[in-house]
Design an enzyme around this catalytic site. Structure first.
Site, short mmCIF file in Angstrom:
data_model
loop_
_atom_site.label_atom_id
_atom_site.label_comp_id
_atom_site.label_asym_id
_atom_site.label_seq_id
_atom_site.Cartn_x
_atom_site.Cartn_y
_atom_site.Cartn_z
N ARG A 1 0.86 -1.18 0.00
CA ARG A 1 0.00 0.00 0.00
C ARG A 1 0.89 1.23 0.00
NH1 ARG A 1 -2.58 -3.39 3.92
NH2 ARG A 1 -4.69 -4.00 3.28
N LYS B 1 -3.10 -2.28 7.55
CA LYS B 1 -4.32 -1.77 8.16
C LYS B 1 -4.64 -2.53 9.43
CE LYS B 1 -6.70 0.09 4.09
NZ LYS B 1 -7.93 0.02 3.27
N HIS C 1 -1.62 3.23 -6.53
CA HIS C 1 -2.42 2.03 -6.29
C HIS C 1 -2.55 1.17 -7.55
CE1 HIS C 1 -4.26 0.44 -2.76
NE2 HIS C 1 -5.35 0.06 -3.40
N ARG D 1 -0.09 -1.55 -7.27
CA ARG D 1 -0.56 -2.60 -6.36
C ARG D 1 -1.61 -3.47 -7.06
NH1 ARG D 1 -1.51 -4.13 -0.84
NH2 ARG D 1 -3.72 -4.22 -0.27
N HIS E 1 -5.20 -8.30 2.84
CA HIS E 1 -6.65 -8.13 2.93
C HIS E 1 -7.21 -8.97 4.06
CE1 HIS E 1 -7.07 -6.90 -1.60
NE2 HIS E 1 -6.72 -5.89 -0.82
N TYR F 1 -10.04 -9.16 -8.19
CA TYR F 1 -8.99 -9.43 -9.17
C TYR F 1 -9.30 -10.66 -10.01
CZ TYR F 1 -6.53 -5.91 -6.52
OH TYR F 1 -6.20 -4.73 -5.90
#
Length: 294
Positions: free
Chosen positions: A145, A169, A235, A238, A261, A270
Site C-alpha cells: 500500500r 491496516k 495504487h 498494487r 486483505h 482481481y
C-alpha cells in the site's frame, strides 16, 4: 465536537490502531453528521434516533454524495453508535440496520505485464533515478500500500532473505517477498543514500518519511515522461501486482495474504480482472468466438 465524540476518536486511534488517514475520514464523516444536526436543530448527535439518521443519509444523497461515500459515512456513524452502546451511554444503536444505496463496484485499472516492466525500468544515472527505480520496483514487486511504502524503514527490509515487513491496516504485520530486480535496485539505492536501520527507505525533503502526495506526483511525472496514455497512480501498481500474480498462480488465498486483505471478498475483484483478460484472449483467438451461428 462533544467530549464523547473525541473519546470515540481516541478509542479508534489507541485501541483499534486506526491509521491517521482513516481517522481523518471518520472525523469528516462524523463531522458531517454533527453539522447536519446543527442545521436541523435536532440536538446532540448522541441523542439522534433512527428516523433522524435516515433523514441525514437521505439529505447527503440528495446533495450528490456518491453511494460509496454514503456507505463509508454510514459505516462511521454505525461504529460511533455501537461504541456508545458498549460504553453504556445509549441503550439502542439507532444506526443498526440502516442501509445506504449500493455502490457500483468499478474494476481497478491496471498496467499489463509489459507496461509495468517498461514503466519501472527508468534510468539510474542520478541519485534521484536510483531512488525512483527502487521505489517503483518495490511497489510492483511486493504490492505494498502507498502508506506502507512511505512508512518503510531500512530495518523493515531483509535484503539477504529478500523480504519486507510492513505494518498494514489495523496494525496487522505481514511479511512479503521482494523480487530480485527490486532487491538489486534497493541495494543500489541503499549504497547511494547511506540510510541507517532506523531511517526511512524513501526520505522526504526534510529527512522524514516521504509523503504520499510526493509519491503520487512523482509517479504521475514519470508516467508522463514515458508518454504513457494511462493515468498511472500508486495504487495501480498494487492492482497490477495482484492481477498479474493471480493470473500466473491462480492462488486467491495466497494473493489475499500478500496484499494484507482481512476479507477475501476484497481480493476477489482481481478474479474478475483475470476473467476479463481471458475473455479478450478468447474473443481475439477462438475461431467461433464472434461468429453468429447459422
Amino acid at each position: 465536537m462533544s467530549r464523547l465524540v473525541e473519546d470515540f476518536f481516541a478509542f479508534l486511534h489507541v485501541e483499534r490502531g486506526m491509521s491517521s488517514h482513516t481517522l481523518d475520514a471518520y472525523r469528516r464523516d462524523i463531522g458531517a453528521l454533527i453539522a447536519w444536526g446543527g442545521q436541523q436543530a435536532v440536538g446532540e448527535v448522541v441523542a439522534l434516533d433512527r428516523a433522524q439518521l435516515q433523514a441525514f443519509v437521505s439529505a447527503e444523497h440528495r446533495r450528490g454524495l456518491s453511494a460509496k461515500s454514503l456507505q463509508r459515512r454510514l459505516s462511521a456513524c454505525r461504529g460511533f453508535y455501537t461504541w456508545l452502546v458498549k460504553r453504556g451511554h445509549i441503550a439502542v444503536n439507532p444506526a443498526a440496520g440502516l442501509r445506504a444505496p449500493k455502490a457500483l463496484r468499478k474494476l481497478p485499472r491496471i498496467l499489463d505485464a509489459d507496461e509495468a516492466v517498461s514503466f519501472v525500468q527508468i534510468p539510474t544515472d542520478t541519485p534521484l533515478g536510483l531512488r525512483d527505480r527502487a521505489l517503483l520496483e518495490l511497489f510492483y514487486s511486493s504490492g505494498l500500500r502507498l502508506s506502507e511504502l512511505c512508512g518503510l524503514r531500512w530495518d523493515g527490509l531483509d535484503l539477504d532473505a529478500g523480504l519486507v515487513s510492513v505494518l498494514g491496516k489495523g496494525s496487522r504485520q505481514r511479511v512479503v517477498p521482494v523480487g530480485s530486480y527490486a532487491l538489486s535496485a534497493l541495494r543500489e539505492w541503499c549504497a547511494s543514500s547511506g540510510g541507517g536501520a532506523q531511517q526511512p527507505v524513501f526520505p522526504g525533503r526534510y529527512g522524514g518519511p516521504i509523503s504520499a502526495r510526493a509519491v503520487q506526483v512523482r509517479i504521475k511525472q514519470l508516467a508522463q515522461r514515458q508518454g504513457m496514455a494511462k493515468h498511472v497512480h500508486p495504487h495501480m501498481l498494487r492492482h497490477s501486482f495482484a492481477s498479474h500474480l493471480l493470473e500466473s498462480s491462480g492462488d486467491l488465498r495466497g494473493v489475499q495474504e500478500l496484499l494484507g486483505h482481512a476479507d477475501i471478498t476484497t481480493t476477489q475483484i482481481y478474479t474478475h480482472l483475470d476473467f476479463q483478460y481471458l475473455s479478450k484472449v478468447y474473443d481475439a483467438a477462438h475461431p467461433r468466438a464472434r461468429r453468429k451461428a447459422r
